[in-house]
Design a protein around this motif. Sequence first.
Motif, mmCIF file in Angstrom:
data_model
loop_
_atom_site.group_PDB
_atom_site.id
_atom_site.type_symbol
_atom_site.label_atom_id
_atom_site.label_comp_id
_atom_site.label_asym_id
_atom_site.label_seq_id
_atom_site.Cartn_x
_atom_site.Cartn_y
_atom_site.Cartn_z
ATOM 1 N N ALA A 168 0.829 -1.205 0.000
ATOM 2 C CA ALA A 168 0.000 0.000 0.000
ATOM 3 C C ALA A 168 0.865 1.258 0.000
ATOM 4 O O ALA A 168 0.578 2.231 -0.719
ATOM 5 C CB ALA A 168 -0.934 -0.016 1.205
ATOM 6 N N GLU A 169 1.928 1.250 0.793
ATOM 7 C CA GLU A 169 2.828 2.410 0.839
ATOM 8 C C GLU A 169 3.527 2.600 -0.498
ATOM 9 O O GLU A 169 3.654 3.727 -0.998
ATOM 10 C CB GLU A 169 3.846 2.235 1.959
ATOM 11 C CG GLU A 169 4.725 3.447 2.184
ATOM 12 C CD GLU A 169 5.583 3.318 3.424
ATOM 13 O OE1 GLU A 169 5.972 4.373 3.969
ATOM 14 O OE2 GLU A 169 5.870 2.172 3.854
ATOM 15 N N GLU A 170 3.958 1.496 -1.081
ATOM 16 C CA GLU A 170 4.615 1.545 -2.389
ATOM 17 C C GLU A 170 3.686 2.146 -3.446
ATOM 18 O O GLU A 170 4.134 2.906 -4.318
ATOM 19 C CB GLU A 170 5.023 0.124 -2.782
ATOM 20 C CG GLU A 170 5.592 -0.013 -4.184
ATOM 21 C CD GLU A 170 5.732 -1.469 -4.587
ATOM 22 O OE1 GLU A 170 5.547 -1.758 -5.785
ATOM 23 O OE2 GLU A 170 6.003 -2.324 -3.712
ATOM 24 N N LEU A 171 2.404 1.836 -3.359
ATOM 25 C CA LEU A 171 1.431 2.311 -4.347
ATOM 26 C C LEU A 171 0.859 3.681 -3.996
ATOM 27 O O LEU A 171 0.010 4.207 -4.720
ATOM 28 C CB LEU A 171 0.290 1.286 -4.475
ATOM 29 C CG LEU A 171 0.692 -0.105 -4.989
ATOM 30 C CD1 LEU A 171 -0.503 -1.043 -4.970
ATOM 31 C CD2 LEU A 171 1.289 -0.015 -6.388
ATOM 32 N N GLY A 172 1.309 4.256 -2.882
ATOM 33 C CA GLY A 172 0.871 5.589 -2.496
ATOM 34 C C GLY A 172 -0.550 5.651 -1.975
ATOM 35 O O GLY A 172 -1.234 6.678 -2.155
ATOM 36 N N LEU A 173 -1.001 4.603 -1.297
ATOM 37 C CA LEU A 173 -2.376 4.526 -0.825
ATOM 38 C C LEU A 173 -2.491 4.856 0.659
ATOM 39 O O LEU A 173 -1.570 4.588 1.437
ATOM 40 C CB LEU A 173 -2.922 3.109 -1.046
ATOM 41 C CG LEU A 173 -2.875 2.569 -2.479
ATOM 42 C CD1 LEU A 173 -3.343 1.121 -2.492
ATOM 43 C CD2 LEU A 173 -3.720 3.416 -3.420
ATOM 44 N N ASN A 174 -3.618 5.419 1.034
ATOM 45 C CA ASN A 174 -3.975 5.461 2.450
ATOM 46 C C ASN A 174 -4.303 4.045 2.899
ATOM 47 O O ASN A 174 -4.772 3.214 2.102
ATOM 48 C CB ASN A 174 -5.214 6.325 2.685
ATOM 49 C CG ASN A 174 -5.055 7.752 2.216
ATOM 50 O OD1 ASN A 174 -4.004 8.341 2.406
ATOM 51 N ND2 ASN A 174 -6.097 8.302 1.606
ATOM 52 N N PHE A 175 -4.106 3.778 4.184
ATOM 53 C CA PHE A 175 -4.481 2.462 4.731
ATOM 54 C C PHE A 175 -5.064 2.680 6.118
ATOM 55 O O PHE A 175 -4.388 3.157 7.019
ATOM 56 C CB PHE A 175 -3.264 1.537 4.804
ATOM 57 C CG PHE A 175 -3.610 0.075 4.936
ATOM 58 C CD1 PHE A 175 -4.201 -0.434 6.095
ATOM 59 C CD2 PHE A 175 -3.354 -0.812 3.917
ATOM 60 C CE1 PHE A 175 -4.516 -1.770 6.223
ATOM 61 C CE2 PHE A 175 -3.668 -2.167 4.019
ATOM 62 C CZ PHE A 175 -4.255 -2.647 5.175
ATOM 63 N N ILE A 176 -6.341 2.311 6.257
ATOM 64 C CA ILE A 176 -7.026 2.506 7.527
ATOM 65 C C ILE A 176 -7.636 1.189 7.993
ATOM 66 O O ILE A 176 -8.142 0.398 7.195
ATOM 67 C CB ILE A 176 -8.124 3.599 7.398
ATOM 68 C CG1 ILE A 176 -8.751 3.907 8.752
ATOM 69 C CG2 ILE A 176 -9.162 3.226 6.355
ATOM 70 C CD1 ILE A 176 -9.678 5.123 8.734
ATOM 71 N N VAL A 177 -7.563 0.945 9.296
ATOM 72 C CA VAL A 177 -8.170 -0.229 9.914
ATOM 73 C C VAL A 177 -9.508 0.193 10.511
ATOM 74 O O VAL A 177 -9.586 1.196 11.232
ATOM 75 C CB VAL A 177 -7.246 -0.802 11.011
ATOM 76 C CG1 VAL A 177 -7.999 -1.753 11.921
ATOM 77 C CG2 VAL A 177 -6.053 -1.498 10.375
ATOM 78 N N GLY A 178 -10.549 -0.554 10.198
ATOM 79 C CA GLY A 178 -11.876 -0.251 10.705
ATOM 80 C C GLY A 178 -12.285 -1.163 11.847
ATOM 81 O O GLY A 178 -11.466 -1.514 12.696
ATOM 82 N N ASN A 179 -13.556 -1.555 11.852
ATOM 83 C CA ASN A 179 -14.061 -2.429 12.911
ATOM 84 C C ASN A 179 -13.351 -3.773 12.908
ATOM 85 O O ASN A 179 -13.054 -4.324 11.850
ATOM 86 C CB ASN A 179 -15.563 -2.677 12.729
ATOM 87 C CG ASN A 179 -16.412 -1.496 13.116
ATOM 88 O OD1 ASN A 179 -15.977 -0.625 13.863
ATOM 89 N ND2 ASN A 179 -17.634 -1.460 12.618
ATOM 90 N N CYS A 180 -13.132 -4.331 14.096
ATOM 91 C CA CYS A 180 -12.559 -5.672 14.172
ATOM 92 C C CYS A 180 -13.693 -6.689 14.303
ATOM 93 O O CYS A 180 -14.877 -6.357 14.290
ATOM 94 C CB CYS A 180 -11.571 -5.780 15.325
ATOM 95 S SG CYS A 180 -12.333 -6.091 16.917
ATOM 96 N N HIS A 181 -13.329 -7.953 14.463
ATOM 97 C CA HIS A 181 -14.298 -9.037 14.411
ATOM 98 C C HIS A 181 -15.357 -8.957 15.507
ATOM 99 O O HIS A 181 -16.488 -9.432 15.332
ATOM 100 C CB HIS A 181 -13.565 -10.385 14.492
ATOM 101 C CG HIS A 181 -14.095 -11.400 13.541
ATOM 102 N ND1 HIS A 181 -13.282 -12.273 12.853
ATOM 103 C CD2 HIS A 181 -15.352 -11.692 13.140
ATOM 104 C CE1 HIS A 181 -14.012 -13.057 12.083
ATOM 105 N NE2 HIS A 181 -15.284 -12.718 12.242
ATOM 106 N N VAL A 182 -15.012 -8.371 16.630
ATOM 107 C CA VAL A 182 -15.968 -8.299 17.733
ATOM 108 C C VAL A 182 -17.209 -7.496 17.347
ATOM 109 O O VAL A 182 -18.293 -7.694 17.912
ATOM 110 C CB VAL A 182 -15.303 -7.711 18.994
ATOM 111 C CG1 VAL A 182 -15.047 -6.222 18.834
ATOM 112 C CG2 VAL A 182 -16.145 -7.973 20.231
ATOM 113 N N MET A 183 -17.088 -6.607 16.357
ATOM 114 C CA MET A 183 -18.208 -5.781 15.932
ATOM 115 C C MET A 183 -19.078 -6.445 14.873
ATOM 116 O O MET A 183 -20.143 -5.917 14.522
ATOM 117 C CB MET A 183 -17.700 -4.440 15.395
ATOM 118 C CG MET A 183 -17.125 -3.529 16.454
ATOM 119 S SD MET A 183 -18.364 -3.105 17.707
ATOM 120 C CE MET A 183 -17.412 -2.024 18.772
ATOM 121 N N GLU A 184 -18.665 -7.597 14.363
ATOM 122 C CA GLU A 184 -19.455 -8.212 13.290
ATOM 123 C C GLU A 184 -20.823 -8.680 13.772
ATOM 124 O O GLU A 184 -21.757 -8.802 12.984
ATOM 125 C CB GLU A 184 -18.711 -9.375 12.624
ATOM 126 C CG GLU A 184 -19.362 -9.753 11.301
ATOM 127 C CD GLU A 184 -18.754 -10.966 10.624
ATOM 128 O OE1 GLU A 184 -19.266 -11.354 9.557
ATOM 129 O OE2 GLU A 184 -17.780 -11.541 11.163
#
Length: 340
Positions: free
Chosen positions: A262-278
């Motif tokens: 992702a860094e190589e491709l110049g992208l933002n990378f964000i982590v959202g909800n984890c499994h406990v929220m499913e």
Amino acid sequence: MTNVADIVNALSVITGGRTVSSMKEVERGDHPFVILKSSGIHGKSVLEIPGLIYGDPGKAIRKVAVCMTMTELVIELAGATGVDAVVAHHPIADAASCGGVTLKNYLDLYDVAGLECHEAFHGLHPGIPFLHGHKVVKGNIAYGGVHGNIMFVGRALPEVDTLGDILDRLERYMALDQDRALLAEEQLVRGIEAIRETSVETSGFIHLGSRESRVENILHIFPHTGFSADNLRQAVAENPDTDTVVASISRVYAEHELLDVAEELGLNFIVGNCHVMEILENGLPLAYALDELLEDVDVVLFRDRVTSTPVKMVGNSALKTYAREMSARHLLGKNAMSDV
């Protein structure tokens, strides 16, 4: 009177016919959502069967629980609260789903039917992308030819301009203020500030970019499904306007190869909800649908809550003494109980 067969029929309506109606469909071996899950670890594979796993189809039903993963804790709560059937999202398996014993013995003990609906449920609604701030343009539940390797390509919703907007949206929709307040009360009641809890510890965060980073075209992935660095390269090549990767249900941590790409491709990378929220993302819509389709049936949601506490702070003085003495007398090579 509503019965177990009615739940099976309701799941068929909800999934558009993806469930199985009988074990004959399973035995034929050609049902697209009857899937053997295996890591190659000896003896640990499980066959995913969307529908009734165990129980009498004619059994009368007055109360149904929806859960994410069936465990002995779920079965115990079902038995104690008059639940007649449990619909689990994740696959159900002997021992793993029932406290290390056979499933039949545990479910028979409390007269509880068990049903599951996992891959057959995936891709039916756009709720998880919606919660993460985008509208799905296209999706794939078997990206790269791997069943269950889910990927969404989305366009940011009008009210979502930045990575910070995504985090704030998740905070609001998932009611994380309630989880923090609940944890604070538990810490106070138990007198242990060191207690930690899953939903609080695993809230969203930004790997690449900042709260002010602009968001427009999103690639939404789920790392635990096996989404690889090669998958990411291919997906971005297919969708060259992508500016942001959202990883949810599961996440990646520092130095993971997905972050490198992702860094190589110049992208933002964000982590959202984890499994406990499913359980809220997928389980709650499922529960609402069952509630609508099953007349005269009470539908409840079983939500897991896992905490972490330093071992010597757990319990009162009596329980601490018990644990210390059992360990010293019987688990450290001293005065071990003889075989009986």
